[in-house]
Design a protein around this motif. Structure first.
Motif, short mmCIF file in Angstrom:
data_model
loop_
_atom_site.label_atom_id
_atom_site.label_comp_id
_atom_site.label_asym_id
_atom_site.label_seq_id
_atom_site.Cartn_x
_atom_site.Cartn_y
_atom_site.Cartn_z
N GLU A 75 32.16 -10.38 -5.75
CA GLU A 75 31.50 -9.57 -4.53
C GLU A 75 30.88 -8.11 -5.22
O GLU A 75 29.71 -7.79 -4.75
N ASP A 76 31.61 -7.40 -6.03
CA ASP A 76 31.12 -6.37 -6.81
C ASP A 76 29.82 -6.62 -7.55
O ASP A 76 28.84 -5.75 -7.48
N ASP A 77 29.86 -7.75 -8.38
CA ASP A 77 28.69 -8.25 -9.07
C ASP A 77 27.55 -8.49 -8.14
O ASP A 77 26.18 -8.08 -8.19
N ARG A 78 27.68 -9.07 -7.02
CA ARG A 78 26.37 -9.53 -6.07
C ARG A 78 26.04 -7.91 -5.51
O ARG A 78 24.73 -8.02 -5.57
N ARG A 79 27.09 -7.02 -5.15
CA ARG A 79 26.49 -5.91 -4.68
C ARG A 79 25.51 -5.14 -5.64
O ARG A 79 24.62 -4.53 -5.33
N HIS A 80 25.91 -5.04 -6.90
CA HIS A 80 25.24 -4.56 -7.89
C HIS A 80 23.95 -5.13 -8.15
O HIS A 80 22.82 -4.61 -8.64
N SER A 81 23.86 -6.36 -8.14
CA SER A 81 22.75 -6.97 -8.47
C SER A 81 21.85 -7.06 -7.21
O SER A 81 20.49 -7.06 -7.49
N LEU A 82 22.06 -6.67 -6.38
CA LEU A 82 21.07 -6.36 -4.94
C LEU A 82 20.79 -5.22 -4.91
O LEU A 82 20.27 -4.60 -3.98
N GLY A 83 21.26 -4.40 -5.96
CA GLY A 83 20.75 -2.80 -5.84
C GLY A 83 21.52 -1.94 -4.99
O GLY A 83 21.28 -0.99 -4.52
N GLY A 84 22.93 -2.45 -4.83
CA GLY A 84 23.83 -1.69 -4.04
C GLY A 84 23.57 -1.95 -2.34
O GLY A 84 24.26 -1.17 -1.61
N ARG A 85 22.90 -3.03 -2.20
CA ARG A 85 22.69 -3.23 -0.31
C ARG A 85 23.85 -4.24 0.14
O ARG A 85 24.63 -4.60 -0.49
#
Length: 85
Positions: A75-85
């Motif tokens: 989940e954290d990786d996904r948030r960071h890859s989306l630019g914090g969205r």
């Protein structure tokens, strides 16, 4: 009477499986360096590790903790890859 050899309980009960190791809430908090309230909050939000009670104490299977941490990392990786969205 044989006192020279230790008996292995697994050889006495070949079908017996060992119980998976568990951590108490206190132990989990110590390992993660967080408060018990943090774990309670995450669990109430549906984002915490699955656990069970033994008496009044919450316990967590090691395998569930590992799976939960892996989910948190994903989940954290996904948030960071989306630019914090």
């Amino acid at each position: 009477m044989d006192t020279g050899t230790a008996r292995n309980p697994d050889t006495q009960r070949p079908g017996l499986q060992l119980i998976e190791q568990v951590l108490s809430l206190t132990e989990l908090c110590e390992h993660l360096h967080v408060s018990a309230q943090t774990i309670y909050d995450l669990r109430s939000q549906g984002r915490g590790p699955k656990g069970f009670r033994v008496g009044r104490e919450l316990r967590f299977r090691i395998s569930e903790i590992e799976a939960w941490l892996a989910r948190m990392e994903t989940e954290d990786d996904r948030r960071h890859s989306l630019g914090g969205r």
